[in-house]
Motif scaffolding. Structure first.
Motif, PDB file in Angstrom:
ATOM      1  N   ALA A  71       0.910  -1.166  -0.136  1.00  0.00           N
ATOM      2  CA  ALA A  71      -0.002   0.220  -0.071  1.00  0.00           C
ATOM      3  C   ALA A  71       0.805   1.191   0.148  1.00  0.00           C
ATOM      4  CB  ALA A  71      -0.902   0.089   1.332  1.00  0.00           C
ATOM      5  N   LEU A  72       1.950   1.229   0.862  1.00  0.00           N
ATOM      6  CA  LEU A  72       2.788   2.627   0.825  1.00  0.00           C
ATOM      7  C   LEU A  72       3.193   2.557  -0.533  1.00  0.00           C
ATOM      8  CD1 LEU A  72       2.066   2.141   3.876  1.00  0.00           C
ATOM      9  CD2 LEU A  72       4.704   2.783   4.395  1.00  0.00           C
ATOM     10  N   ILE A  75       1.022   4.037  -2.899  1.00  0.00           N
ATOM     11  CA  ILE A  75       0.722   5.404  -2.568  1.00  0.00           C
ATOM     12  C   ILE A  75       2.066   6.276  -3.206  1.00  0.00           C
ATOM     13  CG2 ILE A  75       0.652   6.976  -0.728  1.00  0.00           C
ATOM     14  CD1 ILE A  75      -0.972   4.894   0.799  1.00  0.00           C
ATOM     15  N   TYR A 204       3.065  10.162   0.910  1.00  0.00           N
ATOM     16  CA  TYR A 204       2.001  10.617   0.191  1.00  0.00           C
ATOM     17  C   TYR A 204       2.450  11.959  -0.750  1.00  0.00           C
ATOM     18  CZ  TYR A 204      -1.623   8.799   2.925  1.00  0.00           C
ATOM     19  OH  TYR A 204      -2.480   7.748   3.833  1.00  0.00           O
ATOM     20  N   VAL A 265      -5.148  -4.259  -1.896  1.00  0.00           N
ATOM     21  CA  VAL A 265      -4.719  -2.925  -1.712  1.00  0.00           C
ATOM     22  C   VAL A 265      -5.502  -1.689  -2.173  1.00  0.00           C
ATOM     23  CG1 VAL A 265      -2.712  -1.203  -1.914  1.00  0.00           C
ATOM     24  CG2 VAL A 265      -2.142  -3.562  -1.294  1.00  0.00           C
ATOM     25  N   VAL A 270      -6.844   2.386  -1.931  1.00  0.00           N
ATOM     26  CA  VAL A 270      -5.378   3.317  -2.231  1.00  0.00           C
ATOM     27  C   VAL A 270      -5.498   3.347  -3.790  1.00  0.00           C
ATOM     28  CG1 VAL A 270      -3.031   2.703  -2.613  1.00  0.00           C
ATOM     29  CG2 VAL A 270      -3.889   1.759  -0.346  1.00  0.00           C
ATOM     30  N   SER A 271      -5.135   4.655  -4.057  1.00  0.00           N
ATOM     31  CA  SER A 271      -5.397   4.643  -5.514  1.00  0.00           C
ATOM     32  C   SER A 271      -4.132   4.047  -6.476  1.00  0.00           C
ATOM     33  CB  SER A 271      -5.255   6.319  -5.867  1.00  0.00           C
ATOM     34  OG  SER A 271      -5.016   6.739  -7.285  1.00  0.00           O
ATOM     35  N   SER A 276      -2.729   8.685  -2.732  1.00  0.00           N
ATOM     36  CA  SER A 276      -3.793   8.441  -1.648  1.00  0.00           C
ATOM     37  C   SER A 276      -4.033   6.938  -0.962  1.00  0.00           C
ATOM     38  CB  SER A 276      -5.326   9.234  -2.242  1.00  0.00           C
ATOM     39  OG  SER A 276      -5.861   8.214  -3.295  1.00  0.00           O
ATOM     40  N   GLY A 277      -4.652   6.754   0.098  1.00  0.00           N
ATOM     41  CA  GLY A 277      -5.031   5.637   0.663  1.00  0.00           C
ATOM     42  C   GLY A 277      -4.711   5.456   2.103  1.00  0.00           C
ATOM     43  N   SER A 278      -5.324   4.274   2.601  1.00  0.00           N
ATOM     44  CA  SER A 278      -5.179   4.552   4.110  1.00  0.00           C
ATOM     45  C   SER A 278      -4.854   2.831   4.529  1.00  0.00           C
ATOM     46  CB  SER A 278      -6.382   4.886   4.798  1.00  0.00           C
ATOM     47  OG  SER A 278      -7.303   3.973   4.724  1.00  0.00           O
ATOM     48  N   VAL A 282      -7.079  -1.096   3.959  1.00  0.00           N
ATOM     49  CA  VAL A 282      -6.437  -2.304   3.742  1.00  0.00           C
ATOM     50  C   VAL A 282      -6.809  -3.315   4.486  1.00  0.00           C
ATOM     51  CG1 VAL A 282      -4.226  -3.406   3.006  1.00  0.00           C
ATOM     52  CG2 VAL A 282      -4.649  -1.085   2.410  1.00  0.00           C
TER      53      VAL A 282
END
Length: 333
Positions: A71-72, A75, A204, A265, A270-271, A276-278, A282
């Protein structure tokens, strides 16, 4: 709503906190998870058994461990499609070590080290040579899996120590397995990292505008390299848990997981374009996919149907926001 020609429309009042929470993607996902939970409980009388619910968590915990750093990475504007192949290579290395008499501690360290090494290899190719991450990781996807096939062929490594089985089959307390507890701790750690630290804010910033982030003093290449390291390391952790749970190593281990991890994800909000995302999203997406998989299993639905479902889910999650934005634009026009 009031508006005049040439002026921006201004709402008469702001949305309440409850309305803002209800409109969040995480809230919609949570509602979907609850609906799937109820549907599963009605579809099968065995679903609500505590031990069956505990077994259901094995459908997503190992994948979710990788989904957190993924996810990170997404992002930040990058992606790693080689994670499942890293699992295969790390598991193969652990199996080979067992054949030479390695103990549980050595096996675990070898799995983590191979994952970290693969992540470093991907990170160097992307950050030092400037190669696109999707191209690099498609290449290493074949490379890492190919090495596993060369070493093992059609054979399998077995004979892991009895103590090693605890990582994938052991329980910390009652129905709470080691994997589930580790999943919860990692969710908390990555949530704090992304949402409560300068490193998370840098991720971000890079995903929204890497050039602006670079000129604002953020070491873009360094941050991305760390993210690839984290993704590789968590692939090594997943390899330890999965190999421990299965008790053997085959070169086909974790085939197709990269699709499910990316779907998890993206489903979590998560875009795919980055920025963007969190982590909470997830986490909820992991439970959604785990519940769906377990529900299909209880109903004896073939695995290929689940693959079709995951593929359609990935396409839908990516396409729906764009379709919704176009519809909204037409309404405003």
């Amino acid at each position: 709503m009031t508006a005049t020609a040439g002026h921006r429309r201004i709402p008469d009042r702001l949305n309440s906190p409850l309305q803002r929470i209800a409109g969040r993607w995480e809230s919609l996902l949570l509602g979907l998870a609850l609906a799937i939970f109820v549907a599963n409980s009605l579809a099968s009388p065995y679903f609500l058994d505590a031990w069956n619910l505990s077994d259901a968590t094995f459908n997503f915990t190992e994948k979710a461990m990788i989904a957190f750093p993924m996810a990170l990475l997404i992002i930040s504007g990058e992606i790693d499609l080689s994670v499942a192949s890293i699992i295969a290579l790390a598991s193969t290395a652990m199996g080979a070590a067992v054949q030479f008499g390695a103990g549980t501690t050595e096996i675990v360290l070898i799995g983590l080290f191979v994952g970290l090494l693969c992540g470093a290899f991907n990170g160097l190719l992307v950050t030092r040579l400037g190669l696109p991450s999707i191209v690099v990781t498609i290449g290493t996807l074949s490379l890492f899996r190919g090495i596993a096939y060369i070493v093992l062929g059609d054979k399998a490594y077995t004979g892991y120590p009895a103590a090693f089985a605890w990582f994938g089959q052991g329980y910390v307390w009652w129905v709470f397995s080691f994997e589930l507890v580790l999943f919860a701790l990692l969710a908390l750690a990555y949530g704090v990292l992304l949402h409560g630290t300068n490193f998370g804010r840098a991720v971000y910033a890079i995903g929204n505008n890497p050039t602006a982030a670079l000129f604002s003093g953020i070491r873009v290449a360094r941050v991305k390299f760390i993210l690839f390291l984290m993704t590789g390391l968590m692939s090594g952790v997943a390899a330890v848990c999965l190999t421990s749970r299965l008790g053997s190593t085959r070169p086909s281990i974790a085939v197709g997981w990269e699709l499910e991890i990316v779907t998890m994800v993206v489903l979590g909000g998560v875009s795919i374009l980055g920025g963007s995302g969190s982590i909470p999203g997830v986490v909820i997406a992991a439970f959604v996919m785990g519940l769906v998989t377990f529900g299909f299993g209880l109903l004896n639905v073939p695995g290929i149907v689940m693959s079709i479902f995951v593929g359609l889910m990935l396409i839908g999650v990516i396409a729906l926001p764009r379709l919704w934005a176009r519809l909204a634009a037409r309404r405003r026009a």
